[in-house]
Design an enzyme around this catalytic site. Sequence first.
Site, PDB file in Angstrom:
ATOM      1  N   CYS A   2       4.130  -1.563  -2.490  1.00 51.27           N
ATOM      2  CA  CYS A   2       4.374  -0.277  -3.145  1.00 51.27           C
ATOM      3  C   CYS A   2       5.155   0.624  -2.198  1.00 51.27           C
ATOM      4  CB  CYS A   2       3.061   0.380  -3.541  1.00 51.27           C
ATOM      5  SG  CYS A   2       3.351   1.934  -4.384  1.00 51.27           S
ATOM      6  N   GLY A   3       6.441   0.815  -2.506  1.00 55.02           N
ATOM      7  CA  GLY A   3       7.299   1.608  -1.630  1.00 55.02           C
ATOM      8  C   GLY A   3       6.908   3.067  -1.598  1.00 55.02           C
TER       9      GLY A   3
END
Length: 249
Positions: A2-3
Amino acid sequence: MCGHAVIALGRYAVDSGLIPEPSSPETQVNIHCPCGLVRAFVEYRGGRSGRVRFHSVPAFAFATDVAIDVPGHGKLVVDIGYGGAFYAFVSADRFGLDVCSSRTRDLVDSATAVTNAVKEQVKLHHPDDEDLAFLYGTILTDGKDAFSGEPTANICVFADAQVDRSPCGSGVTARIALQYHKGLIQLNQTRTFQSGATNSFFTGKAVEEAKCGDFKAVIVEVSGQAHYTGTAKYYAESDDSLKDGFLLR
Ligand SMILES: O=C(O)[C@H]1NCC[C@@H]1O
């Protein structure tokens, strides 16, 4: 991976004291994600944290111009990219939709139809670990993939038809890898990505060529700003039958 969580956690790691002596003007925070090591760089000046940029794991175009039979929509051509997670990409106008102004419900239904069709019709593969070889979602775009100083908008529909509140860190990473593969963007050309859902922005650029197995890959830098919204404490009492959570579909 999850950036946008990497952007938030990088800032939290600095502010919460997890990094004993943060350096200025930036502090590096290494985050081990399921996809590998992601390096975050947190702006830190005068005791205050700010924007965060991260360097992705090797990101690559898995397949381009794949014809998919999408029930209710006929044959659609999609691209599939990996940026720490796999996403299918298609321009929203193929559904007669606009990522910024169409009803979210319609965007979610169209993206979910693509996700389901790709899952059935395309076998994914990741050279490092087959556990990574699953489609996380579909990203509908405004189709503006050729490099430009103007922002390009997209909306990411992932997991169980959830809508990303950000432009999607891993999705932007995969999108840049696809753009680079197609010769639409060069190394170090910074592009701005807008969330069609919330109008929030990330910037991104390919910073280095890399390899992932036989795939030609790039390392992508994504940057954004996270904000604190509160703190909370959660409890799990042993006799609570819902302590492990529940999912409504
Ligand atoms: O920013 C990201 O990479 C994430 N947002 C939702 C889906 C991805 O995990």
